[in-house]
Structures are given as structure tokens and as C-alpha cells.
Motif scaffolding. Structure first.
Motif, short mmCIF file in Angstrom:
data_model
loop_
_atom_site.label_atom_id
_atom_site.label_comp_id
_atom_site.label_asym_id
_atom_site.label_seq_id
_atom_site.Cartn_x
_atom_site.Cartn_y
_atom_site.Cartn_z
N PHE A 178 0.85 -1.19 0.00
CA PHE A 178 0.00 0.00 0.00
C PHE A 178 0.88 1.23 0.00
CE2 PHE A 178 -2.61 -3.07 2.54
CZ PHE A 178 -3.60 -3.26 1.58
N GLN A 179 0.31 2.34 -0.42
CA GLN A 179 1.03 3.60 -0.35
C GLN A 179 1.21 3.99 1.12
OE1 GLN A 179 -1.25 6.35 -2.79
NE2 GLN A 179 0.35 6.19 -4.34
N ARG A 200 -6.40 1.51 4.18
CA ARG A 200 -6.55 0.21 3.50
C ARG A 200 -5.89 -0.90 4.31
NH1 ARG A 200 -4.71 0.45 -2.33
NH2 ARG A 200 -5.69 -1.59 -2.38
N LEU A 201 -4.72 -0.60 4.90
CA LEU A 201 -4.05 -1.58 5.75
C LEU A 201 -4.90 -1.90 6.98
CD1 LEU A 201 -1.63 -3.30 6.63
CD2 LEU A 201 -0.63 -1.22 7.60
N LEU A 202 -5.49 -0.88 7.58
CA LEU A 202 -6.33 -1.11 8.77
C LEU A 202 -7.52 -2.00 8.45
CD1 LEU A 202 -6.30 2.35 10.55
CD2 LEU A 202 -5.31 0.20 11.35
N GLU A 203 -8.07 -1.88 7.25
CA GLU A 203 -9.19 -2.76 6.86
C GLU A 203 -8.75 -4.23 6.92
OE1 GLU A 203 -10.72 -1.64 3.03
OE2 GLU A 203 -11.01 0.44 3.66
N ILE A 204 -7.56 -4.50 6.45
CA ILE A 204 -7.04 -5.88 6.48
C ILE A 204 -6.78 -6.31 7.92
CG2 ILE A 204 -5.03 -7.31 5.92
CD1 ILE A 204 -4.82 -5.79 3.30
N LEU A 205 -6.18 -5.44 8.70
CA LEU A 205 -5.81 -5.80 10.07
C LEU A 205 -7.04 -6.05 10.95
CD1 LEU A 205 -2.82 -3.36 10.72
CD2 LEU A 205 -2.79 -5.70 9.82
N LYS A 206 -8.12 -5.31 10.71
CA LYS A 206 -9.34 -5.49 11.50
C LYS A 206 -9.94 -6.89 11.31
CE LYS A 206 -10.69 -0.65 11.52
NZ LYS A 206 -11.66 0.33 11.01
N SER A 231 -3.47 3.88 17.81
CA SER A 231 -4.79 4.48 18.08
C SER A 231 -5.92 3.48 17.84
CB SER A 231 -5.00 5.73 17.23
OG SER A 231 -5.21 5.39 15.88
N MET A 232 -5.68 2.48 16.99
CA MET A 232 -6.68 1.45 16.72
C MET A 232 -6.53 0.23 17.65
SD MET A 232 -8.51 2.85 14.48
CE MET A 232 -9.58 1.50 14.10
N GLY A 233 -5.63 0.34 18.61
CA GLY A 233 -5.47 -0.74 19.58
C GLY A 233 -4.65 -1.91 19.09
N ILE A 234 -3.88 -1.71 18.03
CA ILE A 234 -3.05 -2.79 17.47
C ILE A 234 -1.66 -2.69 18.08
CG2 ILE A 234 -1.98 -3.66 15.36
CD1 ILE A 234 -4.51 -2.55 13.89
N LYS A 235 -1.15 -3.82 18.55
CA LYS A 235 0.20 -3.84 19.12
C LYS A 235 1.21 -3.68 17.98
CE LYS A 235 3.30 -6.28 22.12
NZ LYS A 235 3.55 -7.40 23.00
N ALA A 236 1.94 -2.58 18.03
CA ALA A 236 2.92 -2.28 16.98
C ALA A 236 4.23 -1.88 17.63
CB ALA A 236 2.40 -1.15 16.09
N VAL A 237 5.33 -2.42 17.11
CA VAL A 237 6.65 -2.13 17.67
C VAL A 237 7.61 -1.73 16.57
CG1 VAL A 237 6.39 -3.64 19.68
CG2 VAL A 237 7.37 -4.56 17.58
N GLN A 238 8.58 -0.94 16.98
CA GLN A 238 9.66 -0.51 16.09
C GLN A 238 10.88 -1.36 16.42
OE1 GLN A 238 11.81 3.13 16.98
NE2 GLN A 238 11.22 3.91 14.97
N LEU A 239 11.51 -1.89 15.38
CA LEU A 239 12.64 -2.79 15.55
C LEU A 239 13.94 -2.15 15.07
CD1 LEU A 239 10.69 -5.80 14.11
CD2 LEU A 239 11.37 -5.55 16.50
#
Length: 178
Positions: A29-30, A38-44, A70-78
Motif C-alpha cells: 500500500f502507499q 486500507r491496511l487497517l481494513e485488512i488488520l481489523k 490508536s486502533m489498539g493494534i500492538k505495533a513495535v519498532q525494531l
């Protein structure tokens, strides 16, 4: 709770290239608000326990990171160095966005505790100001070298005025941090 799905995302200025485990799906995705949506749609649609990871890219990942959190998804920077070392340990020498996304996902599966969480807003601002100040100090060093060279030619007044303005700007930024 165990992580059921892991998504590695290679973030660039223009694109988000992703790889999902365990299903091995890929996406692209862009790197824009529309691409994030669009990514959030897939993740939901994915099961609970989802974890998303991406490398530090000098700030290209921050907008996406904020949206995910903000959408409650666990996200980390590596750390990129750890991903690179992991790639070498697996014998991967090629480097493309798709390969990087897969390596990030596989690294997260191998080291689920790795990564850092999104810093709070004040720390984000402090980091942004610190980076900007370092850039300005470096610009001032280059300008000082130009002034020294121009003094020998007898034409330094214009550059010295620029240096004075830059110095005043830096001092005002520093005073705002105190």
C-alpha cells in the motif's frame, strides 16, 4: 496470550510492503493516509493477538505507528541492525522491500519480545527537536567553514550575517526546550 498473527512491514517514504505469518500473505500500500486506511481494513479482519513490526526508518514509520496504536493494534519498532544480523544468520543477502518485510515478520516470530513501543507525545517532540537542532548545528559548521574560506577572499560579510541569524535561531530553540 500468544501471538496468532505477525505482520512485518517494510516502511519507505512511498510504500508499505507487508508480509503476514502464519499465512504468508503479502501486501503493498502507499505510505499515505489512504494506504494506512486500507491496511487497517485488512488488520481489523485478523484474529486477536495480532502484532505488527517495522524497522526504524528515520521517521517514515511514525504516522503509521500512531494510526496502529490508536486502533489498539500492538505495533513495535525494531532496530535495523538486528534485522540485518538476523538476515545474515539466515543466509539472506538480497535486499528488496518484500524480502525485508518477510525478514521483519520472521524476526518477530523468532524474538517476540523485541522492539520498542511508541514513545509518548512529549518524548516524540523532544526527539524531533533534538534531531532538528543537530541538523542546524551541522549546517552552522558548514557555514562557518565557508565564512573562513570567504574571509581569505575578502567577501565574508553576507555569510557572517547568515551565521548570526542561524545562531540566534538555534539559541531561541534551545531556550524553548528549557
Amino acid at each position: 496470550m500468544s501471538v496468532e498473527s505477525i505482520i512485518g512491514i517494510d516502511v519507505s517514504r512511498d510504500w508499505l510492503d507487508g508480509f503476514c505469518l502464519p499465512g504468508r500473505q503479502r501486501f503493498r500500500f502507499q505510505n499515505s493516509p489512504d494506504g494506512h486506511a486500507r491496511l487497517l481494513e485488512i488488520l481489523k479482519s485478523m484474529p486477536d493477538g495480532l502484532k505488527v513490526g517495522f524497522e526504524a526508518t528515520g521517521g517514515q514509520e511514525w504516522a503509521l505507528w500512531r494510526v496502529l496504536i490508536s486502533m489498539g493494534i500492538k505495533a513495535v519498532q525494531l532496530p535495523p541492525a538486528q534485522i540485518k544480523a538476523f538476515a545474515f544468520s539466515m543466509g539472506k543477502r538480497a535486499k528488496t522491500d518484500q524480502i525485508d518485510a518477510e525478514l521483519i515478520a520472521r524476526f518477530m516470530a523468532f524474538r517476540p519480545e523485541a522492539g520498542r513501543t511508541l514513545p509518548d507525545a512529549k518524548l516524540q517532540l523532544l526527539r524531533a527537536l533534538t534531531v532538528r537542532r543537530a541538523q542546524m548545528v551541522e549546517a552552522r559548521k558548514r557555514l562557518s567553514a565557508q565564512i573562513s574560506a570567504r574571509r581569505k577572499q575578502g567577501v565574508s560579510a553576507e555569510l557572517e550575517e547568515m551565521d548570526s541569524s542561524l545562531k540566534a535561531f538555534l539559541e531561541s530553540q534551545i531556550s524553548e526546550l528549557e
